[in-house]
Design a protein around this motif. Structure first.
Motif, mmCIF file in Angstrom:
data_model
loop_
_atom_site.group_PDB
_atom_site.id
_atom_site.type_symbol
_atom_site.label_atom_id
_atom_site.label_comp_id
_atom_site.label_asym_id
_atom_site.label_seq_id
_atom_site.Cartn_x
_atom_site.Cartn_y
_atom_site.Cartn_z
ATOM 1 N N LEU A 155 0.818 -1.206 0.000
ATOM 2 C CA LEU A 155 0.000 0.000 0.000
ATOM 3 C C LEU A 155 0.855 1.260 0.000
ATOM 4 O O LEU A 155 0.416 2.319 -0.479
ATOM 5 N N ASP A 156 2.069 1.163 0.539
ATOM 6 C CA ASP A 156 2.933 2.340 0.590
ATOM 7 C C ASP A 156 3.467 2.723 -0.789
ATOM 8 O O ASP A 156 4.130 3.757 -0.931
ATOM 9 N N LYS A 157 3.198 1.901 -1.805
ATOM 10 C CA LYS A 157 3.671 2.198 -3.162
ATOM 11 C C LYS A 157 2.626 2.943 -3.990
ATOM 12 O O LYS A 157 2.910 3.366 -5.110
ATOM 13 N N ILE A 158 1.417 3.116 -3.461
ATOM 14 C CA ILE A 158 0.354 3.770 -4.232
ATOM 15 C C ILE A 158 0.606 5.266 -4.369
ATOM 16 O O ILE A 158 0.499 5.834 -5.470
ATOM 17 N N GLU A 159 0.943 5.925 -3.274
ATOM 18 C CA GLU A 159 1.158 7.366 -3.344
ATOM 19 C C GLU A 159 2.340 7.728 -4.251
ATOM 20 O O GLU A 159 2.234 8.679 -5.050
ATOM 21 N N PRO A 160 3.489 7.005 -4.170
ATOM 22 C CA PRO A 160 4.560 7.289 -5.148
ATOM 23 C C PRO A 160 4.122 7.067 -6.587
ATOM 24 O O PRO A 160 4.546 7.799 -7.493
ATOM 25 N N LEU A 161 3.270 6.057 -6.812
ATOM 26 C CA LEU A 161 2.767 5.809 -8.165
ATOM 27 C C LEU A 161 1.933 6.977 -8.650
ATOM 28 O O LEU A 161 2.064 7.425 -9.808
ATOM 29 N N LEU A 162 1.074 7.515 -7.781
ATOM 30 C CA LEU A 162 0.244 8.657 -8.161
ATOM 31 C C LEU A 162 1.101 9.893 -8.428
ATOM 32 O O LEU A 162 0.803 10.680 -9.351
ATOM 33 N N THR A 163 2.152 10.067 -7.635
ATOM 34 C CA THR A 163 3.068 11.193 -7.860
ATOM 35 C C THR A 163 3.772 11.049 -9.207
ATOM 36 O O THR A 163 3.912 12.021 -9.967
ATOM 37 N N GLN A 164 4.193 9.822 -9.512
ATOM 38 C CA GLN A 164 4.853 9.559 -10.794
ATOM 39 C C GLN A 164 3.915 9.859 -11.952
ATOM 40 O O GLN A 164 4.313 10.447 -12.971
ATOM 41 N N ILE A 165 2.665 9.457 -11.803
ATOM 42 C CA ILE A 165 1.675 9.690 -12.871
ATOM 43 C C ILE A 165 1.451 11.182 -13.086
ATOM 44 O O ILE A 165 1.375 11.669 -14.219
ATOM 45 N N ALA A 166 1.343 11.927 -11.969
ATOM 46 C CA ALA A 166 1.082 13.373 -12.070
ATOM 47 C C ALA A 166 2.222 14.106 -12.763
ATOM 48 O O ALA A 166 2.005 15.142 -13.416
ATOM 49 N N GLN A 167 3.447 13.578 -12.634
ATOM 50 C CA GLN A 167 4.621 14.247 -13.210
ATOM 51 C C GLN A 167 4.993 13.719 -14.591
ATOM 52 O O GLN A 167 5.875 14.279 -15.245
ATOM 53 N N ASP A 168 4.349 12.669 -15.030
ATOM 54 C CA ASP A 168 4.688 12.047 -16.311
ATOM 55 C C ASP A 168 3.930 12.748 -17.445
ATOM 56 O O ASP A 168 2.743 12.485 -17.674
ATOM 57 N N GLU A 169 4.625 13.640 -18.151
ATOM 58 C CA GLU A 169 3.976 14.399 -19.210
ATOM 59 C C GLU A 169 3.756 13.581 -20.476
ATOM 60 O O GLU A 169 3.101 14.046 -21.416
ATOM 61 N N SER A 170 4.306 12.354 -20.520
ATOM 62 C CA SER A 170 4.060 11.507 -21.690
ATOM 63 C C SER A 170 2.654 10.929 -21.673
ATOM 64 O O SER A 170 2.156 10.454 -22.704
#
Length: 346
Positions: A155-170
């Motif tokens: 569960l601790d990997k969900i927030e980093p995943l969401l952060t990665q998605i928000a910053q991924d301009e591709s």
């Protein structure tokens, strides 16, 4: 009307069917009441014994009728069913409950106080929040996988995943915007869960019995509070063996003609308590297999001759018996007594 000695009551949200008998076991009351008529009717009735199935709102009505001087007995629906005639209807249901509560062998469900019901809400709401969080995290992972984004387990990997998605301009702008919706919901659920768990831990620390139960290996604050909340009257069970059977941790017995046939556990009783006890026992066994902790000789010997899953159920059964002993007697857990059990004990 003759003196009523016993009333069976079939309940629903709005309609209540009554069936009462006198000392000669003859029906003297067959009545249908609305919800508004309930309190007025029983307030004018001499104190008597009332039987109901333990179902939704039964605890509330048990408390209300007890305030009016009546004795209320709650019964598990599966124990009442054999006393209900075929061609089921509300009248026969009430008659069956009236008959069932008169049986000397009938087992009754303790009536909980309003405070105990409120405490149970903590565990129920926590379970619901966890279920929604799991559903939401799976949704986020599923959508992310469609864009080639795979996060490690946890569960601790969900927030980093969401952060990665928000910053991924591709990623398409619409996708990033839509990922933010479950992201906000996930953050809100996490915050609410922390609040609920803080209240649950505070309740545990304030309750002496819950603290004593948490001394037992494999029992933590979550299991300890559940045991206290869901077993308001441990003396209703004659022994720890009966308590373990109530939880469904004993094998099914299908014996005949002198031949004993024992099968899998019955899985009767409270599913949440049984699940938590088995999960706690599984955790202890995992630590033992890794060479950690200080297991009893009984558990070490059991693991040498039984598969881990079967050993976990056996340990959960033993823990349930120990928990009942502490609840019924007021004693504290004694690890020395557990270790003193001979290694060959089953």
């Amino acid at each position: 009307m003759k003196q009523i000695i016993r009333i069976g009551m079939d309940t629903s949200k709005h309609i209540f069917q009554l069936h009462g008998v006198d000392a000669a076991e003859q029906p003297v009351l067959r009545k249908r009441l609305s919800r508004k008529q309930m309190v007025e009717f029983f307030a004018n009735l001499p104190p008597t014994v009332i039987g109901m199935e333990a179902c939704g709102a039964s605890q509330y009505w048990a408390r209300e009728l007890s305030k009016l001087g009546h004795e209320v007995k709650l019964m598990a629906p599966q124990l009442v069913k054999p006393y209900i005639s075929r061609n089921k209807n509300d009248g026969r249901d009430a008659e069956g409950q009236c008959e069932a509560m008169s049986r000397p062998s009938m087992r009754f469900v303790p009536v909980k106080t309003a405070e105990q019901q409120a405490a149970l809400m903590l565990t129920g709401i926590r379970d619901g929040l966890i279920a929604r969080r799991t559903q939401l995290s799976n949704t986020i992972r599923g959508y992310a996988a469609e864009f080639g984004l795979i996060a490690p387990k946890g569960l601790d990997k969900i927030e980093p995943l969401l952060t990665q998605i928000a910053q991924d301009e591709s990623l398409p702008a619409m996708a990033r915007e839509l990922f933010a919706v479950p992201g906000r919901e996930y953050a809100r659920l996490q915050a609410e869960l922390k609040q609920i768990e803080a209240k649950l831990v505070a309740w545990h620390r304030a309750d002496a019995l819950s603290r004593r139960l948490a001394q037992i290996p494999s029992i933590g604050p979550i299991i300890a509070t559940r045991l206290v909340m869901k077993t308001p009257d441990p003396r209703a069970f004659r022994s720890g063996r009966h308590f373990a059977a109530w939880l469904g941790l004993t094998p099914k017995d299908h014996s005949t003609a002198g031949k004993t046939r024992l099968g899998k556990i019955t899985r009767a009783g409270d599913e949440d308590l049984r699940r938590l006890l088995v999960a706690g026992a599984t955790s202890v066994i995992q630590q033992v297999r890794r060479g950690r902790g200080h297991p009893s000789r009984w558990l070490v010997a059991l693991l040498k001759r039984k598969p881990p899953k079967l050993a976990a159920v056996a340990l959960a059964n033993k823990v349930a018996r120990i928990a009942w002993k502490l609840m019924a007697t007021g004693e504290s857990y004694d690890a020395a007594r557990m270790n003193a059990i001979p290694a060959f004990a089953a």
